[in-house]
Write an enzyme that holds these catalytic residues in place. Sequence first.
Site, PDB file in Angstrom:
ATOM      1  N   GLN A  93      32.708  57.017  24.348  1.00  0.00           N
ATOM      2  CA  GLN A  93      31.609  57.060  25.311  1.00  0.00           C
ATOM      3  C   GLN A  93      31.554  55.899  26.311  1.00  0.00           C
ATOM      4  O   GLN A  93      31.302  56.119  27.487  1.00  0.00           O
ATOM      5  CB  GLN A  93      30.289  57.131  24.542  1.00  0.00           C
ATOM      6  N   GLU A 151      26.039  56.364  33.673  1.00  0.00           N
ATOM      7  CA  GLU A 151      25.561  54.978  33.703  1.00  0.00           C
ATOM      8  C   GLU A 151      26.278  54.153  34.769  1.00  0.00           C
ATOM      9  O   GLU A 151      26.220  52.928  34.751  1.00  0.00           O
ATOM     10  CB  GLU A 151      25.735  54.318  32.327  1.00  0.00           C
ATOM     11  N   ASP A 168      31.986  51.637  22.841  1.00  0.00           N
ATOM     12  CA  ASP A 168      31.019  52.440  22.082  1.00  0.00           C
ATOM     13  C   ASP A 168      31.682  53.784  21.841  1.00  0.00           C
ATOM     14  O   ASP A 168      31.820  54.589  22.759  1.00  0.00           O
ATOM     15  CB  ASP A 168      29.701  52.603  22.859  1.00  0.00           C
ATOM     16  N   GLU A 203      31.117  49.786  18.735  1.00  0.00           N
ATOM     17  CA  GLU A 203      29.828  50.384  18.367  1.00  0.00           C
ATOM     18  C   GLU A 203      30.040  51.795  17.825  1.00  0.00           C
ATOM     19  O   GLU A 203      30.898  52.519  18.326  1.00  0.00           O
ATOM     20  CB  GLU A 203      28.960  50.410  19.640  1.00  0.00           C
ATOM     21  N   LYS A 244      17.084  49.506  20.774  1.00  0.00           N
ATOM     22  CA  LYS A 244      16.570  50.358  21.850  1.00  0.00           C
ATOM     23  C   LYS A 244      15.114  50.650  21.521  1.00  0.00           C
ATOM     24  O   LYS A 244      14.823  51.291  20.498  1.00  0.00           O
ATOM     25  CB  LYS A 244      17.349  51.671  21.895  1.00  0.00           C
ATOM     26  N   ARG A 253      19.081  52.961  27.854  1.00  0.00           N
ATOM     27  CA  ARG A 253      19.525  54.311  27.515  1.00  0.00           C
ATOM     28  C   ARG A 253      20.330  54.861  28.698  1.00  0.00           C
ATOM     29  O   ARG A 253      20.317  54.304  29.796  1.00  0.00           O
ATOM     30  CB  ARG A 253      18.337  55.257  27.250  1.00  0.00           C
ATOM     31  N   SER A 254      20.997  55.986  28.458  1.00  0.00           N
ATOM     32  CA  SER A 254      21.751  56.575  29.571  1.00  0.00           C
ATOM     33  C   SER A 254      20.820  57.161  30.628  1.00  0.00           C
ATOM     34  O   SER A 254      21.170  57.233  31.797  1.00  0.00           O
ATOM     35  CB  SER A 254      22.736  57.614  29.049  1.00  0.00           C
ATOM     36  N   LYS A 282      22.943  45.154  26.913  1.00  0.00           N
ATOM     37  CA  LYS A 282      23.780  46.285  27.327  1.00  0.00           C
ATOM     38  C   LYS A 282      22.936  47.190  28.224  1.00  0.00           C
ATOM     39  O   LYS A 282      21.892  47.672  27.798  1.00  0.00           O
ATOM     40  CB  LYS A 282      24.243  47.048  26.069  1.00  0.00           C
TER      41      LYS A 282
HETATM   42  C1  2PG Z   1      24.385  54.341  23.690  1.00  0.00           C
HETATM   43  C2  2PG Z   1      23.535  54.643  24.909  1.00  0.00           C
HETATM   44  C3  2PG Z   1      23.835  53.742  26.081  1.00  0.00           C
HETATM   45  P1  2PG Z   1      22.414  56.983  25.095  1.00  0.00           P
HETATM   46  O1  2PG Z   1      24.870  55.242  23.009  1.00  0.00           O
HETATM   47  O2  2PG Z   1      24.527  53.177  23.340  1.00  0.00           O
HETATM   48  O3  2PG Z   1      25.193  53.766  26.436  1.00  0.00           O
HETATM   49  O4  2PG Z   1      23.645  55.995  25.293  1.00  0.00           O
HETATM   50  O5  2PG Z   1      21.250  56.381  25.795  1.00  0.00           O
HETATM   51  O6  2PG Z   1      22.850  58.299  25.707  1.00  0.00           O
HETATM   52  O7  2PG Z   1      22.186  57.100  23.630  1.00  0.00           O
HETATM   53 MG    MG Z   2      25.664  53.764  21.491  1.00  0.00          MG
END
Ligand code: 2PG
Ligand code: MG
Length: 428
Positions: A164, A206, A243, A286, A338, A367-368, A389
């Site tokens: 990802q 992103e 990640d 990650e 998060k 978040r994305s 991040k």
């Molecule tokens: C992650 C986040 C940010 P998402 O997996 O760490 O890259 O993605 O917000 O889609 O969970």
């Molecule tokens: Mg992640």
Amino acid sequence: MTPTTITRVHARRVWDSRGRPTVEAEVRLACGVVGRGIAPAGASRGSREAVDLRDGGTRHGGHDVAQAIANVRGPIARAIFEMDALDQADIDAKMIELDGTPDKSKLGGNAMVAVSLAVAQAAALAHDMPLWQHLAGDEPVSLPLPEVQIFGGGAHAGRRIDIQDLMVIPVGAWSYDDALTMVAEIYRAAGALMQESGKLAGVADEGGWWPQFATNEEALEMTVRAIERAGGHPGTDAALSLDIAASEFGREGTYTLALEGRSLDRDGMAEMLLDWIERYPIVSIEDPFAEDDRDAWIAFTRAARHRVQVVGDDYLTTNAERIAEAAADAACNAVLIKVNQAGTLTEAKAALDAGKAAGFGTIVSARSGESEDVAIAHLAVGWNAGQLKVGSFARSERMAKWNEVLRIEDALGGDGRFAGAAALPPRK
Ligand code: 2PG
Ligand code: MG
């Protein structure tokens, strides 16, 4: 009534960086200030995250948030009316009690997080303080080591490649400003390399370059070349961070790499990642395994923790209990924080504290699906998280956060300690 008594709670629908509806909450205090918070939204989500309440049906692809907004305007507003915005923990506890579910599915984690952030912002404004300072109180603060995406992938890029996030961490930087300067060069160099090889195809969710690659490993190679092209030494100036977001393609111990048309079992997956660690200057990985693959996490961390930071995101979902369990298992050595995975600021802070107590690296993360809300920049500094991040080095919902930390660095002047590479957990 005191100056920080809550006199009005309001919510409205605004739009996130993917053009989807999201919740914006506003909290007004007796002294007249108004704090605001906007809920972000993930695409790759852990199954234990606070529920992102969506209306379903056909309106806006089922993503509308009318119910979550009604929950803020109605029950949440009534419950926290005339509470003191300085009592963040009590306000968050009140919302948790009102919701009454283990996953915040009744009121919606998105409704709750928007209010929780708005309360903190209002309290900071009432004291004429930036949010980071309000959050820090008398505790030490630091400017975070940034982790910045160069290529997007996985759920953020139509699954063009399986992994990802292909990121860089400027481990050789001596200040936050210096760190971003290095990253800017690397991001630009990566774009130039893609263009020269006829692979430039825009950016992912992103802001990372679209991953027009034949294999997952090609993305790693390209990132190393970008560091070199920017005049840096891979591993010394800037290192790689991945990640894998393995919950997205791992089921019951089988990991399906769609791009390469092959499946790996746990051991095969571990072998591939350890081989990458051997051959590339990687300092952080990650979600290397799916969230339900505990034994694989433990075995991998035992093998890799001398070399890299192993970060739990979907695996830990910003949950203090799960972090304590993972620490007891030695299943990872770092945690992504998060706020909307937890649902309130208080729970997110408890998760961060649990991570620190375990000696983990702690990374505040966006978040994305993001917005112009820059609160997480303040969380990273005020909570002394060490790492931040935010996605890539393009698109204003990302740049707003990177730039906000520059403002904080400037305001702190000589008092601003840069966490730097020491923010990574000790490799032992
Ligand atoms: C992650 C986040 C940010 P998402 O997996 O760490 O890259 O993605 O917000 O889609 O969970
Ligand atoms: Mg992640």
